[in-house]
Design a protein around this motif. Structure first.
Motif, PDB file in Angstrom:
ATOM      1  N   SER A  43       0.835  -1.163  -0.139  1.00 19.66           N
ATOM      2  CA  SER A  43       0.012  -0.108   0.022  1.00 19.66           C
ATOM      3  C   SER A  43       0.668   1.163  -0.106  1.00 19.66           C
ATOM      4  N   ASP A  44       2.220   1.187  -0.328  1.00 21.30           N
ATOM      5  CA  ASP A  44       3.052   2.295  -0.448  1.00 21.30           C
ATOM      6  C   ASP A  44       2.650   3.168  -1.959  1.00 21.30           C
ATOM      7  N   SER A  45       2.645   4.263  -2.001  1.00 23.85           N
ATOM      8  CA  SER A  45       2.626   4.746  -3.242  1.00 23.85           C
ATOM      9  C   SER A  45       1.622   4.289  -4.182  1.00 23.85           C
ATOM     10  N   LEU A  46       0.427   4.446  -3.933  1.00 25.02           N
ATOM     11  CA  LEU A  46      -0.981   3.907  -4.441  1.00 25.02           C
ATOM     12  C   LEU A  46      -1.345   5.136  -5.743  1.00 25.02           C
TER      13      LEU A  46
ATOM     14  N   SER B  76      -4.245   6.940  -7.531  1.00 21.99           N
ATOM     15  CA  SER B  76      -5.622   7.249  -7.182  1.00 21.99           C
ATOM     16  C   SER B  76      -6.845   6.197  -7.162  1.00 21.99           C
TER      17      SER B  76
ATOM     18  N   VAL C 254      -6.794   3.874  -4.406  1.00 25.44           N
ATOM     19  CA  VAL C 254      -6.921   4.142  -3.185  1.00 25.44           C
ATOM     20  C   VAL C 254      -7.811   3.622  -2.220  1.00 25.44           C
TER      21      VAL C 254
ATOM     22  N   PRO D 146      -7.825   2.165   2.457  1.00 23.89           N
ATOM     23  CA  PRO D 146      -7.987   3.495   3.249  1.00 23.89           C
ATOM     24  C   PRO D 146      -7.076   3.905   4.269  1.00 23.89           C
TER      25      PRO D 146
ATOM     26  N   ARG E 191      -4.136   4.075   4.011  1.00 25.04           N
ATOM     27  CA  ARG E 191      -3.007   4.941   3.352  1.00 25.04           C
ATOM     28  C   ARG E 191      -3.132   6.404   3.506  1.00 25.04           C
ATOM     29  N   LEU E 192      -4.712   6.870   3.435  1.00 22.30           N
ATOM     30  CA  LEU E 192      -4.980   8.194   3.538  1.00 22.30           C
ATOM     31  C   LEU E 192      -4.446   8.984   4.906  1.00 22.30           C
TER      32      LEU E 192
ATOM     33  N   VAL F 252     -14.234   7.878  -2.517  1.00 21.92           N
ATOM     34  CA  VAL F 252     -13.543   8.737  -1.653  1.00 21.92           C
ATOM     35  C   VAL F 252     -13.579  10.243  -2.553  1.00 21.92           C
TER      36      VAL F 252
ATOM     37  N   HIS G  28     -12.350  14.384  -1.800  1.00 20.40           N
ATOM     38  CA  HIS G  28     -11.371  15.161  -1.022  1.00 20.40           C
ATOM     39  C   HIS G  28     -11.355  16.414  -1.832  1.00 20.40           C
TER      40      HIS G  28
ATOM     41  N   SER H 139      -8.045  16.198  -4.716  1.00 18.38           N
ATOM     42  CA  SER H 139      -7.808  15.148  -5.218  1.00 18.38           C
ATOM     43  C   SER H 139      -8.649  14.604  -6.035  1.00 18.38           C
TER      44      SER H 139
END
Length: 188
Positions: free
Chosen positions: A85-88, A90, A93, A97, A99-100, A151, A153, A156
């Motif tokens: 889940s590093d560097s996902l 969009s 994502v 969740p 990682r948010l 999601v 935001h 984003s």
């Protein structure tokens, strides 16, 4: 989970664990819609939590994936991601969740402030910025599968997962085409 009232900071700190406990699906496929300004982008995503693998392909046939401890973009290995889940991108994502940076822990970040039941099977989580109450973001979670389906935001792309197919493992399928984008009415 506490529904329909403002959560205290202590109550907010348990929401991520409660959300993760809802996850009833180990793997799935979905179509992801990303909307940024006047552009809509479609992706096919595949996620397998147990195998720590995900795969995504967009409408141009470009691929992005994580498997065997390595992230690959357009087939080329990238060196920086170290976990699934590093560097996902969009489109992926909603599948991760955690990682948010919305789960609290610092005063200048976001934290969950309310959980509401919406529709027959979903819940809406609202997050508020620690220093500006007017800055909010939301996510919708399917209570039956535990999958985040939307999601939102302000800085984003808006991400929506559609056509979720639970139980399908990562096949690395690149769709030849996607359905024509249309107005999607919520079916919560």
């Amino acid at each position: 989970m506490i529904f329909d009232r403002r959560l205290s900071p202590d109550e907010s700190s348990t929401v991520l664990a409660e959300l993760q406990a809802l996850r009833a699906v180990d793997r799935f496929h979905a179509r992801a819609l990303l909307q940024a300004r006047d552009e809509i982008e479609q992706w096919h995503i595949e996620v397998d939590y147990a195998a720590e693998t995900w795969f995504a392909a967009n409408g141009l046939g470009e691929t992005d994936e994580f498997r065997g401890g390595t992230r690959r973009f357009r087939g080329e290995a990238l060196t920086y991601p170290t976990t699934v889940s590093d560097s996902l991108p969009s489109a992926v994502v909603p599948a991760f969740p955690e990682r948010l940076s919305w789960w609290g822990g610092h005063s200048h970040g976001y934290r969950p402030i309310m959980i509401e039941r919406i529709g027959k099977r979903s819940m809406l989580l609202t997050f508020e910025h620690g220093t500006d109450a007017s800055m909010r973001c939301t996510m919708v979670v399917d209570r039956e599968t535990g999958i985040v389906t939307r999601v939102m935001h302000f800085d984003s792309p808006y991400v929506m997962l559609l056509d979720i197919e639970p139980g399908k493992s990562v096949e690395r399928r690149v769709p030849q085409s996607f359905p024509e984008p249309e107005v999607v009415y919520p079916d919560y």
